[in-house]
Design an enzyme around this catalytic site. Structure first.
Site, short mmCIF file in Angstrom:
data_model
loop_
_atom_site.label_atom_id
_atom_site.label_comp_id
_atom_site.label_asym_id
_atom_site.label_seq_id
_atom_site.Cartn_x
_atom_site.Cartn_y
_atom_site.Cartn_z
N GLU A 106 25.10 49.18 -50.60
CA GLU A 106 26.44 48.60 -50.63
C GLU A 106 26.32 47.18 -50.10
O GLU A 106 25.61 46.95 -49.12
CB GLU A 106 27.37 49.44 -49.76
CG GLU A 106 28.81 48.95 -49.70
CD GLU A 106 29.64 49.75 -48.71
OE1 GLU A 106 30.79 50.06 -49.02
OE2 GLU A 106 29.12 50.06 -47.60
N GLU A 197 39.36 43.93 -48.17
CA GLU A 197 39.25 45.18 -47.42
C GLU A 197 39.93 44.99 -46.07
O GLU A 197 39.88 43.91 -45.48
CB GLU A 197 37.79 45.56 -47.20
CG GLU A 197 37.61 46.80 -46.34
CD GLU A 197 36.17 47.29 -46.26
OE1 GLU A 197 35.97 48.37 -45.67
OE2 GLU A 197 35.27 46.60 -46.76
#
Length: 211
Positions: A106, A197
């Site tokens: 990620e 985010e």
């Protein structure tokens, strides 16, 4: 996702020499992927054809969200964006975000952030210079955490811009090439998005992706 709190969603002082700036190869926007993980925690709206999205969130966010627009298959091509981003007092990122299938990883190229720098609690890999600024580079290992394949163990890679900004061109290849010296696969890409985010506080973002 974030390094310090419980991982959620599918979706870091050595110094490295600056990476020479390559010729930018821009993609046509061609957006074909909507990232909407827990967008219901705020007000997430988007226009895929226009390459625009907005997210507004208030104090009391109970979990992590990641929202944005991008591509079903990532690449090392440059991404140009502009944004209005306000996250003072919020644990939040404005970042290029994505996954690699194998070795599973990620990744974040953090252009701006709120009150939390992910490299403050991860393993430093040094720095890389790109697009007019030094980026702190770090990594972390997530063990038996949710991922694009369910529950797995994978590596996170972060580049965090020191001179934060909310518009510009991200030369993705500079970061991928640096990370590749530390185990990043630099191929077999899963999705890639320009993302917002957050997991605390309040904030807002309006983002346009032009290439």
């Amino acid at each position: 996702m974030k390094v310090t709190a419980a991982f959620a969603g599918l979706l870091v002082t050595a110094f490295a020499a600056p990476v020479p700036e390559p010729v930018l190869v821009s993609r046509s926007a061609g957006i074909n992927y909507v990232q909407n993980y827990n967008g219901n925690l705020g007000d997430f709206t988007y226009d895929e054809s226009a390459g625009t999205f907005s997210m507004y969130w208030e104090d009391g966010v109970s979990s992590d969200f990641v929202v944005g627009l991008g591509w079903t298959t990532g690449s090392s091509k440059a991404i140009t964006y502009s944004a209005e981003y306000s996250a003072s007092g919020s644990s939040s990122y404005l970042a290029v975000y994505g996954w690699v299938n194998y070795p599973q990883a990620e990744y974040y190229i953090v252009e701006d952030y709120g009150d939390y720098n992910p490299c403050s609690s991860a393993t430093s890999l040094g720095t890389v210079y790109s697009d007019g600024s030094t980026y702190q580079v770090c990594t972390d290992t997530r063990t038996n955490e949710p991922s694009i394949t369910g529950t797995s163990t994978f590596t996170q890679y972060f580049s965090v811009r020191e001179s934060t900004r909310t518009s510009g061109t991200v030369t993705v290849a500079n970061h991928f090439n640096f990370w590749a010296q530390h185990g990043f696969g630099n191929s077999d890409f899963n999705y890639q998005v320009m993302a917002v985010e957050a997991w605390s506080g309040a904030g807002s973002a309006s983002v346009t992706i032009s290439s």
